[in-house]
Design a protein around this motif. Sequence first.
Motif, PDB file in Angstrom:
ATOM      1  N   UNK A 178       0.822  -1.217   0.000  1.00  0.00           N
ATOM      2  CA  UNK A 178       0.000   0.000   0.000  1.00  0.00           C
ATOM      3  C   UNK A 178       0.851   1.260   0.000  1.00  0.00           C
ATOM      4  N   UNK A 179       1.928   1.269   0.788  1.00  0.00           N
ATOM      5  CA  UNK A 179       2.830   2.424   0.814  1.00  0.00           C
ATOM      6  C   UNK A 179       3.551   2.591  -0.517  1.00  0.00           C
ATOM      7  N   UNK A 180       3.978   1.483  -1.113  1.00  0.00           N
ATOM      8  CA  UNK A 180       4.629   1.544  -2.423  1.00  0.00           C
ATOM      9  C   UNK A 180       3.660   2.091  -3.461  1.00  0.00           C
ATOM     10  N   UNK A 181       2.414   1.650  -3.404  1.00  0.00           N
ATOM     11  CA  UNK A 181       1.385   2.136  -4.329  1.00  0.00           C
ATOM     12  C   UNK A 181       1.208   3.653  -4.194  1.00  0.00           C
ATOM     13  N   UNK A 182       1.124   4.136  -2.967  1.00  0.00           N
ATOM     14  CA  UNK A 182       0.940   5.578  -2.752  1.00  0.00           C
ATOM     15  C   UNK A 182       2.074   6.375  -3.381  1.00  0.00           C
ATOM     16  N   UNK A 183       3.301   5.920  -3.157  1.00  0.00           N
ATOM     17  CA  UNK A 183       4.456   6.605  -3.754  1.00  0.00           C
ATOM     18  C   UNK A 183       4.421   6.503  -5.276  1.00  0.00           C
ATOM     19  N   UNK A 184       4.088   5.343  -5.780  1.00  0.00           N
ATOM     20  CA  UNK A 184       3.999   5.105  -7.224  1.00  0.00           C
ATOM     21  C   UNK A 184       3.010   6.073  -7.876  1.00  0.00           C
ATOM     22  N   UNK A 185       1.836   6.208  -7.288  1.00  0.00           N
ATOM     23  CA  UNK A 185       0.811   7.084  -7.866  1.00  0.00           C
ATOM     24  C   UNK A 185       1.100   8.565  -7.648  1.00  0.00           C
ATOM     25  N   UNK A 186       1.773   8.883  -6.558  1.00  0.00           N
ATOM     26  CA  UNK A 186       2.068  10.276  -6.235  1.00  0.00           C
ATOM     27  C   UNK A 186       3.291  10.795  -6.997  1.00  0.00           C
ATOM     28  N   UNK A 216       5.703   8.587  -9.352  1.00  0.00           N
ATOM     29  CA  UNK A 216       6.181   7.967 -10.580  1.00  0.00           C
ATOM     30  C   UNK A 216       5.233   8.174 -11.755  1.00  0.00           C
ATOM     31  N   UNK A 217       3.967   7.835 -11.591  1.00  0.00           N
ATOM     32  CA  UNK A 217       3.022   7.932 -12.710  1.00  0.00           C
ATOM     33  C   UNK A 217       2.910   9.364 -13.236  1.00  0.00           C
ATOM     34  N   UNK A 218       2.751  10.383 -12.381  1.00  0.00           N
ATOM     35  CA  UNK A 218       2.666  11.746 -12.924  1.00  0.00           C
ATOM     36  C   UNK A 218       3.936  12.173 -13.682  1.00  0.00           C
ATOM     37  N   UNK A 219       5.101  11.752 -13.198  1.00  0.00           N
ATOM     38  CA  UNK A 219       6.338  12.104 -13.897  1.00  0.00           C
ATOM     39  C   UNK A 219       6.425  11.430 -15.257  1.00  0.00           C
ATOM     40  N   UNK A 220       6.019  10.171 -15.338  1.00  0.00           N
ATOM     41  CA  UNK A 220       6.018   9.486 -16.631  1.00  0.00           C
ATOM     42  C   UNK A 220       5.031  10.143 -17.589  1.00  0.00           C
ATOM     43  N   UNK A 255       6.665  13.386 -18.809  1.00  0.00           N
ATOM     44  CA  UNK A 255       7.788  13.177 -19.723  1.00  0.00           C
ATOM     45  C   UNK A 255       7.342  12.681 -21.093  1.00  0.00           C
ATOM     46  N   UNK A 256       6.284  11.863 -21.136  1.00  0.00           N
ATOM     47  CA  UNK A 256       5.893  11.225 -22.386  1.00  0.00           C
ATOM     48  C   UNK A 256       4.526  11.690 -22.877  1.00  0.00           C
ATOM     49  N   UNK A 257       4.137  12.905 -22.533  1.00  0.00           N
ATOM     50  CA  UNK A 257       2.798  13.406 -22.852  1.00  0.00           C
ATOM     51  C   UNK A 257       2.508  13.444 -24.343  1.00  0.00           C
ATOM     52  N   UNK A 258       3.495  13.698 -25.161  1.00  0.00           N
ATOM     53  CA  UNK A 258       3.247  13.892 -26.598  1.00  0.00           C
ATOM     54  C   UNK A 258       3.597  12.671 -27.448  1.00  0.00           C
ATOM     55  N   UNK A 270      -2.746   3.718 -29.087  1.00  0.00           N
ATOM     56  CA  UNK A 270      -4.074   3.593 -28.512  1.00  0.00           C
ATOM     57  C   UNK A 270      -4.120   3.359 -27.023  1.00  0.00           C
ATOM     58  N   UNK A 271      -2.985   3.295 -26.365  1.00  0.00           N
ATOM     59  CA  UNK A 271      -2.966   3.083 -24.923  1.00  0.00           C
ATOM     60  C   UNK A 271      -2.228   4.248 -24.266  1.00  0.00           C
ATOM     61  N   UNK A 272      -2.731   4.709 -23.134  1.00  0.00           N
ATOM     62  CA  UNK A 272      -2.101   5.835 -22.453  1.00  0.00           C
ATOM     63  C   UNK A 272      -0.898   5.375 -21.643  1.00  0.00           C
ATOM     64  N   UNK A 273      -0.027   6.329 -21.323  1.00  0.00           N
ATOM     65  CA  UNK A 273       1.121   6.043 -20.477  1.00  0.00           C
ATOM     66  C   UNK A 273       0.633   5.510 -19.133  1.00  0.00           C
ATOM     67  N   UNK A 274      -0.398   6.148 -18.583  1.00  0.00           N
ATOM     68  CA  UNK A 274      -0.906   5.736 -17.289  1.00  0.00           C
ATOM     69  C   UNK A 274      -1.412   4.292 -17.327  1.00  0.00           C
TER      70      UNK A 274
END
Length: 159
Positions: free
Chosen positions: A52-60, A62-66, A69-72, A77-81
């Motif tokens: 659960x703690x790893x998940x919180x850090x991952x979502x807070x 890692x995912x937003x940074x990815x 970085x890869x927004x464009x 057909x699949x999102x980075x998220x």
Amino acid sequence: KQWYQRRVRDNSYNFPMEYKRTLMKDGMASLRQSLNEDLSRSARPDILRSLGELWSEFMREIVPNLQLMFANIDYLGDSVERTTLRHFRDEVVLETNVEVALIEAKSSNQNIPKNLIQMLLILGNMANTDTSSNQKRICNMCAQVVYPYLNPFGNDNGS
């Protein structure tokens, strides 16, 4: 760096495939190692709390940074998220003993960490486009911790 530049210059670099094959594989291996290290340091390992703690850090973090970085980048057909969540599900969550830990926690009336419930619900929400056996496993875990849970695969509701 030179490898990347050469492949881009030669038009042989397929970003979506490389993202899934290298970045995700290496990143998830690092997260799994971090989880294992956290569990091994503890005198009384609690996989549900640690995951659960790893998940919180991952979502807070890692995912937003990815996403930033890869927004464009076109992901076929699949999102980075979505791609990142699928890899987290398959290579981190389902590579642990979380299913056994949930059953043990439920039988002993132990509280399930809220961030772990959030993780299962978010990962379970991918069922509308992913019908893999891994997705079914996640939905079955959701049914164990959330009642009532309408399982899209029609399995039991965990009661």
